[in-house]
Design a protein around this motif. Structure first.
Motif, short mmCIF file in Angstrom:
data_model
loop_
_atom_site.label_atom_id
_atom_site.label_comp_id
_atom_site.label_asym_id
_atom_site.label_seq_id
_atom_site.Cartn_x
_atom_site.Cartn_y
_atom_site.Cartn_z
N ARG A 64 0.83 -1.22 0.00
CA ARG A 64 0.00 0.00 0.00
C ARG A 64 0.86 1.26 0.00
NH1 ARG A 64 -0.69 2.25 5.17
NH2 ARG A 64 0.25 1.01 6.83
N TRP A 65 2.15 1.14 0.39
CA TRP A 65 3.04 2.30 0.36
C TRP A 65 3.16 2.88 -1.05
CZ3 TRP A 65 8.06 1.38 3.71
CH2 TRP A 65 7.70 1.16 5.04
N VAL A 66 2.99 2.01 -2.05
CA VAL A 66 3.14 2.46 -3.44
C VAL A 66 2.09 3.52 -3.78
CG1 VAL A 66 3.10 1.73 -5.85
CG2 VAL A 66 4.14 0.25 -4.11
N PHE A 67 0.91 3.39 -3.20
CA PHE A 67 -0.19 4.31 -3.50
C PHE A 67 -0.48 5.27 -2.34
CE2 PHE A 67 -0.92 0.35 -5.87
CZ PHE A 67 -0.85 0.86 -7.16
N GLU A 136 15.59 -2.13 8.89
CA GLU A 136 16.01 -2.10 7.49
C GLU A 136 16.06 -3.50 6.89
OE1 GLU A 136 19.67 -0.24 4.78
OE2 GLU A 136 19.82 -0.31 6.97
N THR A 137 16.57 -4.47 7.65
CA THR A 137 16.69 -5.84 7.15
C THR A 137 15.33 -6.43 6.83
OG1 THR A 137 18.72 -6.21 8.42
CG2 THR A 137 17.53 -8.16 7.67
N LEU A 138 14.37 -6.26 7.75
CA LEU A 138 13.03 -6.81 7.53
C LEU A 138 12.36 -6.16 6.32
CD1 LEU A 138 10.59 -8.51 8.36
CD2 LEU A 138 9.92 -6.68 9.93
N ARG A 139 12.48 -4.85 6.18
CA ARG A 139 11.83 -4.16 5.06
C ARG A 139 12.45 -4.52 3.72
NH1 ARG A 139 9.80 -3.20 9.94
NH2 ARG A 139 7.86 -2.01 9.78
N TRP A 140 13.78 -4.65 3.68
CA TRP A 140 14.42 -5.05 2.43
C TRP A 140 14.00 -6.45 2.02
CZ3 TRP A 140 16.50 -2.26 -1.22
CH2 TRP A 140 17.04 -1.01 -0.91
N PRO A 202 7.68 -2.96 -10.48
CA PRO A 202 7.52 -1.56 -10.04
C PRO A 202 7.25 -1.42 -8.55
CG PRO A 202 6.36 -1.90 -12.11
CD PRO A 202 6.80 -3.25 -11.64
N ILE A 203 6.44 -2.33 -7.99
CA ILE A 203 6.18 -2.28 -6.55
C ILE A 203 7.48 -2.48 -5.78
CG2 ILE A 203 5.12 -3.51 -4.61
CD1 ILE A 203 2.67 -3.95 -6.32
N LYS A 208 11.75 -0.09 -2.38
CA LYS A 208 13.17 0.10 -2.06
C LYS A 208 13.51 1.58 -1.90
CE LYS A 208 15.05 -4.12 -4.12
NZ LYS A 208 15.97 -4.67 -5.15
N ILE A 209 12.93 2.42 -2.76
CA ILE A 209 13.16 3.86 -2.65
C ILE A 209 12.62 4.39 -1.33
CG2 ILE A 209 12.52 6.10 -3.62
CD1 ILE A 209 12.54 4.78 -6.38
N LEU A 210 11.40 3.96 -0.98
CA LEU A 210 10.77 4.45 0.25
C LEU A 210 11.49 3.93 1.49
CD1 LEU A 210 7.01 4.06 -0.77
CD2 LEU A 210 8.38 6.15 -0.69
N ILE A 211 11.96 2.69 1.45
CA ILE A 211 12.72 2.14 2.57
C ILE A 211 14.01 2.94 2.77
CG2 ILE A 211 14.03 0.14 3.40
CD1 ILE A 211 11.92 -1.60 1.90
#
Length: 246
Positions: A64-67, A136-140, A202-203, A208-211
């Motif tokens: 959902r971060w994408v939108f 960071e590790t979990l999100r990546w 794309p997602i 990755k950019i947002l993280i």
């Protein structure tokens, strides 16, 4: 709401459907429930096998971060750190205790609590660096859930096409049905490649950019709190933290 993400998805779908229409093809032929189920179901299952539950669920939630992009306000953090530096310099570190509940971000709240408790800058950095590394590790790893989906989808699409061709081969006694049957069989390949390149990749890239932005914001917070702990001049704190803002 991220307008660019919504617009990009609309443009991509419109371009493909528009091209199909201009070529004289029917858009209805692209709507095949069986092919959709094969590609989405197969891709989902493969991704679930590859990832632990917490990483898989985090990846799904982060989509959902994408939108709906999370708020990343470096300017506000800069203002807060400078203000807290002024308060600590004039009234002492303990004067910041009342700011903990209003800090908003749990990461900043934890750092501020460590600061108020009288920990040194080195101890504050050591604790927060561990939190940041875990975050960071979990999100990546969660972002790679979508990369994995992009890798599996085209292959599952080919599998769907082969299954469709097997079904066509069973109808060799009816030549009139062969052309339409073969066309339908390859719809699964279109779905696999389409979902991989228009949705999943794309997602993953956007996440990755947002993280990376979130990580920079937290590194900025760590630097600010450590400078306050070292009783640095508020003007120095402000000038150093401005380097995080492009």
């Amino acid at each position: 709401m991220d307008i660019l993400s919504m617009l990009g998805l609309v443009v991509a779908v419109a371009g493909i459907l528009g091209g199909q229409f201009l070529e004289g093809g029917s858009i209805n032929v692209l709507l095949q429930l069986a092919a959709f189920l094969i590609v989405i179901g197969g891709t989902l299952g493969a991704v679930m096998v590859q990832h632990p539950l917490n990483i898989f669920l985090t990846g799904i939630k982060m989509a959902r971060w994408v939108f709906v992009t999370p708020k990343i306000d470096k300017q506000q953090l800069l203002y807060r750190m400078t203000a807290w530096g002024n308060v600590a310099r004039k009234d002492g570190i303990l004067a910041l205790e009342g700011q903990i509940k209003t800090a908003g971000d749990p990461f900043v709240q934890k750092g501020l609590q460590l600061l108020v408790d009288g920990n040194s800058a080195e101890k504050i950095r050591a604790v927060l660096d561990i939190d940041l590394n875990t975050y960071e590790t979990l999100r990546w790893q969660a972002a790679r859930v979508w990369e994995a989906a992009a890798g599996y989808a085209p292959t599952i699409g080919i599998l769907g096409a082969v299954l469709g061709l097997v079904h066509v081969m069973q109808s060799l006694g009816e030549p009139a049905k062969l052309g339409a049957g073969i066309a339908v069989a390859f719809i699964a390949t279109i779905y696999g490649v389409g979902f991989a390149n228009l949705v999943f990749l794309p997602i993953a890239g956007k996440l990755k950019i947002l993280i990376a932005r979130e990580v920079v914001l937290r590194e900025m917070a760590i630097d600010g709190l450590c400078m306050i702990a070292n009783a640095e001049n508020p003007h120095f704190i402000e000038n150093k933290l401005k380097g995080y803002i492009s």
